[in-house]
Design a protein around this motif. Structure first.
Motif, PDB file in Angstrom:
ATOM      1  N   LEU A 149     -10.038   3.319  -3.223  1.00  0.00           N
ATOM      2  CA  LEU A 149     -10.797   1.481  -2.666  1.00  0.00           C
ATOM      3  C   LEU A 149      -9.773   1.382  -1.761  1.00  0.00           C
ATOM      4  O   LEU A 149     -10.522   0.218  -0.812  1.00  0.00           O
ATOM      5  N   TRP A 194     -12.182   0.065   0.825  1.00  0.00           N
ATOM      6  CA  TRP A 194     -12.496  -1.282   1.127  1.00  0.00           C
ATOM      7  C   TRP A 194     -12.009  -2.145   1.620  1.00  0.00           C
ATOM      8  O   TRP A 194     -11.829  -3.259   3.765  1.00  0.00           O
ATOM      9  N   LYS A 195     -10.282  -1.420   2.635  1.00  0.00           N
ATOM     10  CA  LYS A 195      -9.407  -1.774   3.673  1.00  0.00           C
ATOM     11  C   LYS A 195      -9.523  -1.006   4.827  1.00  0.00           C
ATOM     12  O   LYS A 195      -9.895  -2.031   5.335  1.00  0.00           O
ATOM     13  N   TRP A 216       0.748  -1.088  -0.289  1.00  0.00           N
ATOM     14  CA  TRP A 216      -0.103  -0.017  -0.416  1.00  0.00           C
ATOM     15  C   TRP A 216       0.985   1.166  -0.171  1.00  0.00           C
ATOM     16  O   TRP A 216       0.093   1.843  -0.706  1.00  0.00           O
ATOM     17  N   PRO A 268     -14.646   4.642  -8.050  1.00  0.00           N
ATOM     18  CA  PRO A 268     -13.874   4.187  -8.823  1.00  0.00           C
ATOM     19  C   PRO A 268     -14.389   3.691 -10.705  1.00  0.00           C
ATOM     20  O   PRO A 268     -13.399   4.070 -10.694  1.00  0.00           O
ATOM     21  N   ARG A 318     -16.585   2.959  -2.736  1.00  0.00           N
ATOM     22  CA  ARG A 318     -16.669   1.197  -3.134  1.00  0.00           C
ATOM     23  C   ARG A 318     -17.135   1.470  -4.376  1.00  0.00           C
ATOM     24  O   ARG A 318     -16.027   0.661  -4.900  1.00  0.00           O
ATOM     25  N   PHE A 336      -7.636   6.755  -7.426  1.00  0.00           N
ATOM     26  CA  PHE A 336      -8.887   5.057  -8.545  1.00  0.00           C
ATOM     27  C   PHE A 336      -8.402   4.808  -6.489  1.00  0.00           C
ATOM     28  O   PHE A 336      -9.328   3.444  -6.140  1.00  0.00           O
ATOM     29  N   VAL A 337      -7.093   4.123  -6.148  1.00  0.00           N
ATOM     30  CA  VAL A 337      -6.201   3.459  -5.415  1.00  0.00           C
ATOM     31  C   VAL A 337      -6.731   3.793  -4.335  1.00  0.00           C
ATOM     32  O   VAL A 337      -7.072   3.315  -2.901  1.00  0.00           O
TER      33      VAL A 337
END
Length: 445
Positions: free
Chosen positions: A394, A398-399, A84, A431, A427, A390-391
């Protein structure tokens, strides 16, 4: 490890972070995109996408910074580890690239303050103004000198630190920028014939809306807030954990949007009053607008004020980009602020040379059929910035997931309605929207 700096006041943080978002994209790019994409229809779509994408992603980036009190690489390392931290490094690389060509265009604004003040661009003849612009950007020395001067001004602010440098400068320049905008708005909307431009800007014509309008509005909403650069993570790291993040992010987003709206209200009525087509593209600011100001009473004064405004907007954004790099060098490599600032400024200035010469000595050098400055901008805005955002979407969606809601609300001490919707946006919606921007920018869709 040195004690982490923090913003001295909430007002200072909001001015600095709004200044990070407010830049050439608001005052230069937004008006010409509105002119190209149907005026009022583009404005409505832009405002909608600011709410859909901008605010959600801004909250996510500020949250990462505030939660860890670290630079983008260190923040991702602390929250998740593994691969990450590469997401944070992407922000550092993007900040380097964007700043390298940003100081070139910002340098043009410094030159145009002088050119406007001395009357060199005070002409109603578009070809005369175009020749001045082409002679300037084609000169082997002038663009480099102006970029270096702008980089020096930016480095002086950043070297002063958070309180004495960035916060103090933002508290001075952001209100000044707003005052200058209001002066220019009053002048523009009271010009004979300005009513047609106001109507074009505020009355949507949906017959002109196509796929490009949606893509342009999403992209402008996304990029006008400095998302995907690591700037908001960095500025968020100087917040205290007791700050009401959601309230501050809402105010910053609102200020950024208001300034973009007012910039359109300056330029489009003035363009229509002068009988000039609004769809002039990037040339609108440096070639078309001087001819518009030349037709106004006291136009030379208002032209000079406009380019001062543009330079201030560019400076506040450039400061945030340089701060991303400086904070990374300080945190990860242990250099003091002054040394880190000098190192970052020297490297960025060297990287700026191809962009500064891309319309002159190196105009024959192209990448993918584009001059280097255009290529660098395309790479940053179509690939790197969307990739970073984008990262981030997410990662937080999500993480971190429910942990992000807990951190955002400070374990319920600042309850915020709609946090479930915020996670859903991160989520799925953000994205997909970012992916669409990236694929469109690459010509895939």
């Amino acid at each position: 490890m040195a004690r982490r700096e923090h913003w001295g006041t909430r007002f200072g943080f909001i001015m600095a972070t709004a200044g990070s978002a407010v830049g050439l994209g608001n005052v230069w790019k937004f008006p010409y995109m509105a002119g190209e994409e149907g005026g009022g229809a583009f404005l409505i779509l832009y405002l909608g996408f600011i709410l859909v994408f901008g605010l959600s992603l801004m909250l996510a980036e500020l949250l990462i910074g505030r939660s860890t009190q670290k630079n983008p690489v260190g923040a991702f390392r602390e929250l998740a580890g593994g691969l990450w931290p590469l997401a944070g490094m992407l922000g550092i690389i993007t900040a380097f690239l964007v700043l390298s060509y940003y100081i070139v265009v910002a340098g043009w604004t410094l030159a145009y303050i002088a050119l406007s003040a001395e009357g060199a661009i005070h002409s109603t003849d578009g070809e005369t103004v175009r020749t001045v612009f082409q002679d300037f950007v084609g000169d082997p020395v002038a663009p480099l000198a102006c970029a270096a001067l702008f980089m020096t001004l930016t480095a002086i602010v950043v070297a002063g630190g958070i309180g004495a440098g960035i916060e103090r400068t933002s508290k001075l320049f952001m209100p000044l920028l707003f005052v200058l905008l209001l002066i220019l708005v009053v002048r523009a909307v009271t010009l004979p014939g300005a009513g047609e431009g106001i109507a074009f800007y505020l009355r949507p014509d949906w017959s002109k809306v196509g796929p490009d309008t949606f893509v342009g509005a999403i992209g402008q909403a996304f990029f006008s807030l400095s998302l995907g650069l690591g700037a908001l993570i960095t500025y968020g790291s100087y917040m205290t954990r007791d700050d009401n993040l959601a309230a501050d992010a809402g105010m910053i987003t609102g200020l950024d949007t208001l300034i973009a709206f007012l910039a359109g209200l300056v330029i489009l009525p003035a363009v229509f009053a002068a009988g000039v087509a609004p769809d002039q593209g990037p040339a609108l600011t440096f070639i078309t607008l001087p001819t518009v100001f030349a037709q106004m009473p006291a136009g030379q004064i208002f032209s000079t004020l406009f380019f001062v405004l543009l330079a201030i907007a560019a400076l506040t954004s450039a400061v945030s980009l340089l701060e991303v790099i400086v904070t990374y060098i300080k945190d990860e490599h242990g250099l003091r602020r002054h040394s880190a600032t000098l190192l970052a400024a020297v490297i960025t200035s060297a990287l700026a040379v191809p962009s500064a010469l891309s319309m002159g000595l190196w105009s024959g050098f192209t990448v993918n059929g584009q001059d280097f400055l255009t290529f660098a901008d395309t790479l940053a805005t179509s690939v790197l910035m969307p990739g970073g955002a984008f990262v981030t979407a997410l990662f937080v969606g999500w993480k971190l997931g429910p942990k992000a809601i807990s951190a955002l609300t400070q374990d319920g001490r600042h309850p915020i309605p709609g946090t479930g919707l915020w996670l859903f946006m991160l989520r799925f919606v953000c994205p997909l929207g970012i992916l669409w921007i990236a694929l469109n920018g690459l010509g895939v869709v």
